[in-house]
Design an enzyme around this catalytic site. Structure first.
Site, short mmCIF file in Angstrom:
data_model
loop_
_atom_site.label_atom_id
_atom_site.label_comp_id
_atom_site.label_asym_id
_atom_site.label_seq_id
_atom_site.Cartn_x
_atom_site.Cartn_y
_atom_site.Cartn_z
N LYS A 85 0.86 -1.20 0.00
CA LYS A 85 0.00 0.00 0.00
C LYS A 85 0.89 1.24 0.00
O LYS A 85 1.92 1.26 0.68
CB LYS A 85 -0.91 -0.03 1.23
CG LYS A 85 -1.95 1.08 1.30
CD LYS A 85 -2.85 0.94 2.54
CE LYS A 85 -3.92 2.01 2.64
NZ LYS A 85 -4.75 1.87 3.85
N SER A 189 -9.78 1.76 3.04
CA SER A 189 -8.97 2.58 2.15
C SER A 189 -7.91 1.79 1.39
O SER A 189 -7.30 2.31 0.46
CB SER A 189 -8.26 3.69 2.94
OG SER A 189 -7.37 3.11 3.89
N SER A 213 -9.86 -0.58 7.26
CA SER A 213 -9.37 -0.39 5.89
C SER A 213 -8.75 -1.60 5.22
O SER A 213 -8.48 -1.56 4.02
CB SER A 213 -8.36 0.75 5.85
OG SER A 213 -9.04 1.96 5.82
N1 GLN Z 1 -13.07 4.62 6.96
C1 GLN Z 1 -12.09 4.85 7.99
C2 GLN Z 1 -11.59 6.26 7.92
O1 GLN Z 1 -11.83 6.90 6.93
C3 GLN Z 1 -11.06 3.79 7.87
C4 GLN Z 1 -9.67 4.21 7.92
C5 GLN Z 1 -8.66 3.13 7.92
O2 GLN Z 1 -8.87 2.04 8.44
N2 GLN Z 1 -7.48 3.48 7.41
O3 GLN Z 1 -11.00 6.75 8.83
#
Ligand code: GLN
Length: 524
Positions: A85, A189, A213
């Protein structure tokens, strides 16, 4: 394993199977690497990657090939393509976080997890797409554009282990989503990483999981996604979002593959003071895991309003299957789970506000010059380098942290976090070993529908089943269990006790062996 059945599609094999072919020299590391790079081109329109690293990949594949030629066979991931990532630092390779702010940033060092993967022989094939700085749940908010789910995208695939039921689905559903412009989201994400694995451009991928995420995109893309126990895997070199919740996460097509990856990346790192030592270096899950003696909890609060029937049905089906196979399944209550979204919506911006003070345009990354003052330079840089979501969270966090607000919001949220965490401790103390829950309220949704809600509302909807595990620091894994009638993956989540990642993965392997999820095989 019958290679002939797979149309010589090495990229669909498990790591164990492909490693044995590498050892036998049926294929070479370079051939495997080239196949993975070719597949990247074939699925480029789905946009799993931000940066491709073909030269570096071929160079490490050649090193791997030499090790095989010399008969050195003891690196656990020797020659295995892996994606990273784009919020993990990679020495000499751009690390953008999907943001204008870091689009030209090239770190001088690699994250501990990346170094450990390379030391284990892995071949890094590229950096994957993400919501800017990991803030999102669709991989729709990257400055480089969205990632698109492979399911029903028009990219052709069949199933690895054909069954009439699923082949009927495949022949019935139209798969022209890309042409329609209304494709399915990958989730986020870490959507690029999930997609990279689902589309067979790589066997494994690194992601990061702060509120879901890794598990969210795994569930939408039909792959296995592990959020390890907090501290088990070093965060050094993972660009911080929310330090107290961030965990490097692991993607693979098979539970065993993810376990192998965990054995490589886990353990104490002097550069991360929150990391712990572990003895998982030789982690190997049982060939045929058993559920005997396990007590599985079904938390009633995870039955959220709006959850689709197909998810609830699958949840019930797998719980019954586990019960029929030796586990004791009981309903449990976790009354504070319902507050995790609101709690996260305070804690996340507070840590973001603090972490993001580093993006000034001085140390690294994007800079807009302003001749009249230093402050103006900071302001122009931040205003043009960060998207609205990031700026909104910085603002909210600074508000929550104002002297007059701190006790009302931040300290209160920390107390609620403790209550959420205690719900887990109480359930474990009652004898429960694992929790079985959904990952998301529905299967992947179309982009047009996803865009109807803003980022904040999406996070509140998408992360409802995943955030509590981050609050408590406990391990959780998303496992694909079936395809719905539209041909989209349905997944379930197992949550375990802190540090008991291997036991949780063994149960996940049991589920995998018993639900027989139809893995896709890309046709080129
Ligand atoms: N949807 C969550 C956020 O926007 C998830 C973030 C994550 O796990 N990196 O903060």
């Amino acid at each position: 394993m019958r290679i002939s059945d797979m149309g010589m599609n090495y990229l669909s094999l498990s790591i164990r199977d492909v490693s044995s072919l590498l050892k036998q020299k049926t294929i070479s590391s370079l051939e495997l690497c080239n196949a993975a790079l070719k597949r990247q081109n074939a699925v480029a329109k789905l946009h799993p990657f931000i940066t491709h690293t073909p030269d570096l990949a071929r160079e490490s594949a050649l090193h791997s090939q030499k090790r095989y030629d010399r008969g050195e066979q003891n690196l656990p991931l020797d020659g295995i393509p892996v994606a990273v990532k784009d919020n993990f630092c990679t020495s000499g390779i751009p690390t953008t976080c999907g943001s204008v702010m870091l689009q030209n940033y090239i770190p001088t060092y690699s994250a501990t997890v990346v170094r450990r993967l390379q030391k284990a022989g892995a071949v890094i094939v590229g950096k994957t797409n993400l919501d800017e700085f990991g803030m999102g749940s669709g991989t729709t908010d990257s400055t480089f554009g969205p990632s698109k789910n492979i399911y029903r995208s028009g990219v052709e695939y069949n199933f690895l282990h054909p069954s009439r039921e699923y082949d009927n689905i495949l022949s019935r559903i139209p798969s022209t989503a890309l042409e329609n412009g209304d494709w399915y989201v990958t989730g986020g994400s870490s959507g690029g990483s999930a997609l990279a694995v689902a589309s067979g451009t790589t066997f494994l991928a690194l992601g990061s999981d702060t509120g879901g995420s890794v598990r969210n995109p795994s569930s939408y893309c039909g792959v296995v996604g592990l959020k390890p126990s907090y501290g088990l895997v070093s965060r050094f070199g993972l660009i911080s979002l929310v330090n107290s919740l961030d965990v490097p996460g692991l993607f693979g097509r098979y539970v065993d593959d993810v376990a192998t990856m965990l054995s490589v990346v886990s353990g104490l790192d002097p550069q991360d003071s929150t990391s712990v030592s572990s003895d998982l270096q030789n982690l190997k899950l049982p060939e045929n895991p058993s559920l005997d003696g396990l007590i599985i909890g079904i938390p009633r609060e995870y039955h959220w309003p709006g959850m689709s029937k197909e998810i609830v049905d699958e949840w019930t089906k797998v719980a019954d299957l586990m019960e029929d196979s030796g586990a004791q399944v009981r309903e449990v209550s976790m009354p504070h789970t319902q507050y995790s979204i609101i709690c996260y919506s305070v804690l996340n911006p507070c840590e973001v506000a603090s972490n993001f003070t580093r993006y000034t345009g001085v140390g690294y990354g994007h800079r807009v010059s302003a001749s009249h003052s230093m402050e103006a330079m900071y302001a122009f840089t931040r205003s043009s380098g960060l998207n609205e979501v990031v700026k909104g969270r910085i603002l909210a966090g600074n508000y929550f942290l104002l002297r007059e607000n701190k006790s009302k919001y931040f300290k209160q949220a920390l107390k609620v976090r403790r209550l959420i965490s205690e719900d887990f401790s109480k359930v474990w103390a009652s004898g429960v070993n694992l929790l079985l829950t959904p990952v998301t309220l529905s299967t992947a949704i179309r982009y047009s529908e996803f865009q109807n809600l803003d980022n904040r509302t999406q996070t509140a909807t998408q992360d409802i089943c995943t955030q509590a595990a981050n609050m408590a620091g406990v391990p959780a894994v998303s496992i694909p269990v079936s395809l719905n009638t539209e041909g989209l993956p349905v997944s379930l989540q197992l949550i375990g006790q802190w540090g008991k990642d291997p036991a949780m993965l063994s149960a996940a392997k049991w589920v995998e062996q018993n639900v027989k999820f139809p893995r896709i095989n890309i046709l080129e």
